[in-house]
Design a protein around this motif. Structure first.
Motif, PDB file in Angstrom:
ATOM      1  N   ARG A   1      46.626  35.817  26.582  1.00 45.93           N
ATOM      2  CA  ARG A   1      45.822  36.240  27.736  1.00 45.93           C
ATOM      3  C   ARG A   1      46.750  36.439  28.933  1.00 45.93           C
ATOM      4  NH1 ARG A   1      40.309  34.993  26.870  1.00 45.93           N
ATOM      5  NH2 ARG A   1      39.898  33.399  25.304  1.00 45.93           N
ATOM      6  N   PRO A   2      46.275  37.156  29.975  1.00 45.86           N
ATOM      7  CA  PRO A   2      47.071  37.259  31.200  1.00 45.86           C
ATOM      8  C   PRO A   2      47.449  35.876  31.729  1.00 45.86           C
ATOM      9  CG  PRO A   2      45.307  38.864  31.248  1.00 45.86           C
ATOM     10  CD  PRO A   2      45.067  37.984  30.043  1.00 45.86           C
ATOM     11  N   ALA A   3      48.685  35.744  32.206  1.00 49.55           N
ATOM     12  CA  ALA A   3      49.214  34.455  32.670  1.00 49.55           C
ATOM     13  C   ALA A   3      48.568  33.998  33.977  1.00 49.55           C
ATOM     14  CB  ALA A   3      50.723  34.541  32.841  1.00 49.55           C
ATOM     15  N   ALA A   4      48.079  34.946  34.771  1.00 48.84           N
ATOM     16  CA  ALA A   4      47.439  34.616  36.049  1.00 48.84           C
ATOM     17  C   ALA A   4      46.290  35.586  36.283  1.00 48.84           C
ATOM     18  CB  ALA A   4      48.446  34.701  37.190  1.00 48.84           C
ATOM     19  N   VAL A   5      45.240  35.087  36.924  1.00 46.53           N
ATOM     20  CA  VAL A   5      44.094  35.920  37.286  1.00 46.53           C
ATOM     21  C   VAL A   5      43.591  35.495  38.662  1.00 46.53           C
ATOM     22  CG1 VAL A   5      43.314  36.405  34.923  1.00 46.53           C
ATOM     23  CG2 VAL A   5      42.444  34.386  36.105  1.00 46.53           C
ATOM     24  N   LYS A   6      42.980  36.449  39.357  1.00 44.72           N
ATOM     25  CA  LYS A   6      42.268  36.118  40.589  1.00 44.72           C
ATOM     26  C   LYS A   6      40.787  36.247  40.274  1.00 44.72           C
ATOM     27  CE  LYS A   6      43.457  36.851  45.003  1.00 44.72           C
ATOM     28  NZ  LYS A   6      43.748  37.598  46.245  1.00 44.72           N
ATOM     29  N   VAL A   7      40.037  35.203  40.622  1.00 43.34           N
ATOM     30  CA  VAL A   7      38.622  35.132  40.285  1.00 43.34           C
ATOM     31  C   VAL A   7      37.792  35.048  41.563  1.00 43.34           C
ATOM     32  CG1 VAL A   7      36.860  33.828  39.022  1.00 43.34           C
ATOM     33  CG2 VAL A   7      39.191  33.921  38.145  1.00 43.34           C
ATOM     34  N   ARG A   8      36.731  35.849  41.614  1.00 44.95           N
ATOM     35  CA  ARG A   8      35.753  35.777  42.703  1.00 44.95           C
ATOM     36  C   ARG A   8      34.513  35.116  42.127  1.00 44.95           C
ATOM     37  NH1 ARG A   8      34.801  41.241  44.354  1.00 44.95           N
ATOM     38  NH2 ARG A   8      36.642  40.983  45.643  1.00 44.95           N
ATOM     39  N   TYR A   9      33.951  34.165  42.878  1.00 47.73           N
ATOM     40  CA  TYR A   9      32.784  33.414  42.391  1.00 47.73           C
ATOM     41  C   TYR A   9      32.052  32.781  43.558  1.00 47.73           C
ATOM     42  CZ  TYR A   9      35.844  29.370  43.116  1.00 47.73           C
ATOM     43  OH  TYR A   9      36.694  28.429  43.672  1.00 47.73           O
ATOM     44  N   ILE A  10      30.897  32.234  43.260  1.00 50.51           N
ATOM     45  CA  ILE A  10      30.133  31.451  44.230  1.00 50.51           C
ATOM     46  C   ILE A  10      30.306  29.992  43.832  1.00 50.51           C
ATOM     47  CG2 ILE A  10      27.828  30.989  45.159  1.00 50.51           C
ATOM     48  CD1 ILE A  10      27.147  33.925  44.325  1.00 50.51           C
TER      49      ILE A  10
END
Length: 172
Positions: free
Chosen positions: A106-115
């Motif tokens: 999987r990608p080593a880093a991700v940016k996640v948007r959430y509540i």
């Protein structure tokens, strides 16, 4: 709080695309608290609502082992808004596929948007194990289980073993 029952493959609910959550209220926070208790008791580091038969876009995770200074994360309606071009391979497991593990890239880093737990919009950069965990749990919200990354032969073999183990424990 109370522990919830975790469903296992091949339960068709695990193939369901979870529906967005309209608002964070006391009932949802109670569900999140129960999910966290269930995850810790299992024990695991992440749990999607669909794994406890609730088809809502919601997950809890704690990749720091529940230590006091590291708070667990509650992600409502999470979405990945950026992926790193670099990849990591982790030996993943899943509470809905007990006792089975496989290497997944999987990608080593991700940016996640959430509540968050309090209903506030957040963005978070996750790397390493946290990135792998959040991608694994978001996959659940989209009806994908980590064994889907394996060959059909290996995936079917794992499902049969989980079914057999589940039947054996129900007999006891």
């Amino acid at each position: 709080m109370s522990k919830l029952e975790i469903i296992n493959v091949p339960d068709p609910l695990l193939r369901t695309t979870s529906q967005p959550v309209g608002q964070v209220d006391d009932d949802l926070r109670r569900l999140m608290d129960n999910m966290l208790e269930t995850m810790y008791a299992a024990p695991g580091i992440g749990l999607a609502a669909i794994q406890v038969a609730v088809p809502k876009r919601l997950l809890v995770m704690d990749t720091d082992g529940g230590e006091e200074e590291q708070k667990p994360l509650f992600l409502v309606n999470p979405e990945i808004i950026w992926e790193s071009p670099e990849f990591n391979i982790y030996n993943e497991g899943c509470l809905s596929v007990p006792e089975h593990y496989a290497e997944v890239e999987r990608p080593a880093a991700v940016k996640v948007r959430y509540i968050d737990y309090h209903g506030e919009q957040q963005e978070r950069l996750m790397e390493g194990l946290a990135a792998t965990c959040v991608q694994h749990e978001i996959d659940h919200l989209d009806g994908v289980v980590f064994i889907d990354y394996l060959s059909k032969l290996k995936r079917n073999m794992i499902i049969r073993k989980v079914q057999k183990a589940t039947k054996d424990t129900q007999i006891l």
